[in-house]
Scaffold this active site. Structure first.
Site, mmCIF file in Angstrom:
data_model
loop_
_atom_site.group_PDB
_atom_site.id
_atom_site.type_symbol
_atom_site.label_atom_id
_atom_site.label_comp_id
_atom_site.label_asym_id
_atom_site.label_seq_id
_atom_site.Cartn_x
_atom_site.Cartn_y
_atom_site.Cartn_z
ATOM 1 N N HIS A 73 0.845 -1.202 0.000
ATOM 2 C CA HIS A 73 0.000 0.000 0.000
ATOM 3 C C HIS A 73 0.878 1.250 0.000
ATOM 4 C CE1 HIS A 73 -3.682 -2.131 0.396
ATOM 5 N NE2 HIS A 73 -3.483 -2.565 1.623
ATOM 6 N N TYR A 203 -9.726 4.677 6.751
ATOM 7 C CA TYR A 203 -10.097 4.990 8.134
ATOM 8 C C TYR A 203 -11.232 6.005 8.099
ATOM 9 C CZ TYR A 203 -5.591 2.869 9.281
ATOM 10 O OH TYR A 203 -4.535 1.988 9.409
ATOM 11 N N PRO A 295 -5.593 -0.972 18.120
ATOM 12 C CA PRO A 295 -5.176 -1.403 16.772
ATOM 13 C C PRO A 295 -5.253 -0.317 15.702
ATOM 14 C CG PRO A 295 -7.323 -2.291 17.325
ATOM 15 C CD PRO A 295 -6.809 -1.628 18.559
ATOM 16 N N LYS A 299 0.087 -0.935 14.979
ATOM 17 C CA LYS A 299 1.442 -0.962 15.533
ATOM 18 C C LYS A 299 1.779 -2.219 16.336
ATOM 19 C CE LYS A 299 2.774 2.716 13.717
ATOM 20 N NZ LYS A 299 3.571 2.439 12.510
ATOM 21 N N TYR A 387 3.041 6.247 10.482
ATOM 22 C CA TYR A 387 2.285 5.096 9.980
ATOM 23 C C TYR A 387 3.226 4.030 9.401
ATOM 24 C CZ TYR A 387 -1.650 2.555 7.976
ATOM 25 O OH TYR A 387 -2.583 1.574 7.688
#
Ligand code: APR
Ligand code: PHB
Length: 397
Positions: A73, A203, A295, A299, A387
């Protein structure tokens, strides 16, 4: 009495990856696991790997399936106030990416590598005890097939997760625990349908609560919706889940969600947790044994990987270079990285979820921060670099 250099408690991702890193360096190790291998593989968990994690898997020779089946991604997408915005993670981090590859598959690959190298793993070990780790002759005791067994070792690696025996064995006065429990859970489903967003994790912040769109493969989707802590899986039919997921996405994406029967459905609570220190004499905690993150920031698995990277390096320095410098700095090095990941996970969770007191004002402030984020290159870069995972030596002088 069996003897080894490092006794590893737990055959989850932490223990298995540590075992392979030590084996590659010629350091003997035995893994002692409470459950069966099938049980460990049956846990449905995380699925987004940082580059540090994928590099480690390739380093220990288990990158083949990852490279063939993992999905890289380059971006993530944020949905809020009915609109969707892409964050170019790859561009904002000079080319770094994350890879979608299920923890189950990673664990399966590590298990296969371990058994392929004929490395000793004791499954179904009962009543595991960690003994004399504050001296120079630590031992591990367990029961199996009606017999009591003991392992003499130089070091114990506590890779036994949040509910393990290692952290629980440390005297209360020698450990400090920091915890934050969130007032909601995540209802997660797996379904063998194509993911609505095969190239980016999505998200969503909505007035109805958080939602997340992810994947395990081009034909297997992973979705989550925030739910009340007291919800039960049986309260959620497939149809109710799909309807709720679509209500939390922007209309265009909602119209493209491909539904189907779920093959796994579970509710997990969210917590932030850190135990300090992560070293107790000749026993070292790694992974979920030492810390838990909500979550949201993906991580948990990646912190487990960076812990065992630091720990394997410390053991290699001890045996090869005859220095305890790595061992002595292990806890401080890990915790510097752990707390930055805890901060990021807490920040993203706080930004994206509906809290009991997130009334009108709270929702508007979240939407304002998100609108600022997607229009601010510096804040988007901050999101992106956290991220993909901060460098292992971030901030070190
Ligand atoms: N004796 C032996 N083994 C034990 C004991 C014990 N007393 N207690 C727990 N275990 C085993 C568990 O059965 C499990 O297989 O230790 C292992 C710990 O694995 P995880 O809980 O997966 O923790 P870790 O390996 O650190 O991986 C962290 O897993 O839980 C997810 O979200 C988390 O993705 C993160 C990753
Ligand atoms: C997942 O695919 O399970 C996943 C993806 C991203 C997250 C959390 C979980 O932030």
């Amino acid at each position: 009495m069996t003897r080894t250099q490092v006794a590893i408690i737990g055959a989850g991702p932490s223990g298995l990856l540590l075992g392979q890193l030590l084996h590659k360096a010629g350091i003997d190790n035995i893994i002692v696991e409470r459950q069966t291998g099938e049980y460990v593989l049956g846990r449905i968990r995380a699925g987004i790997l940082e580059q540090i994690t994928t590099d480690l898997l390739r380093e220990v020779g288990v990158g083949t399936r990852l490279d063939a089946e993992g999905t890289v991604h380059h971006s993530i997408e944020l949905v809020f106030a009915g609109t969707r915005h892409a964050i170019d993670v790859h561009g904002l981090t000079n080319g770094q990416v994350v890879t979608a590859y299920g923890q189950t598959e990673m664990t399966r690959d590590l298990m296969a590598a371990r058994s392929g190298a004929s490395l000793p793993t004791v499954y179904e070990a009962a009543d595991v005890e960690v003994l004399d780790y504050d001296g120079d002759k630590p031992r591990v005791r367990y029961r199996k097939d009606g017999q009591t067994h003991e392992i003499a070792c130089d070091f114990i690696a506590g890779c036994d997760g949040f509910h393990g025996v290692c952290r629980a064995s440390v005297p209360k006065g020698s450990i400090t625990e920091f915890e934050k429990v969130y007032p909601f859970g995540w209802l997660g489903v797996l379904a063998d349908v194509p993911p609505v967003s095969p190239h980016a994790i999505v998200y969503a912040n909505s007035e109805r609560g958080f939602a997340l769109c992810s994947m395990r493969s081009p034909t297997r989707s992973r979705y989550y919706v925030q739910c009340p802590l007291d919800d039960k899986v049986e309260d959620w039919s497939d149809q109710r889940f799909w309807d709720e997921l679509r209500r939390r996405l922007d209309p265009e994406m909602a119209s493209r969600v491909i539904t189907g029967p779920t093959i796994e459905k579970s509710i997990a609570p969210l917590r932030s947790f850190v135990a300090e220190p992560m070293r107790f004499g000749r026993m070292f905690l790694a992974g979920d044994a030492a810390h838990i993150v909500p979550p949201t920031g993906a991580k948990g698995l990646n912190l487990a990987a960076s812990d065992v990277k630091y720990l394997s390096g410390a053991f290699i320095e001890y045996y090869r270079d005859k220095t305890s410098a790595g061992i002595d700095s292990y806890s401080e090095r890990c915790l510097r990285r752990v707390w930055k990941a805890e901060r990021f996970s807490w920040w993203l969770t706080t930004l994206m979820h509906r809290f009991p007191d997130t009334e009108g004002f709270g929702q508007k402030v979240q939407e304002a921060e998100l609108d600022y984020l997607v229009n601010s290159e510096s804040l988007s870069r901050s999101l992106a670099e956290n991220y993909v995972g901060l460098p292992l030596n971030f901030g070190e002088r």
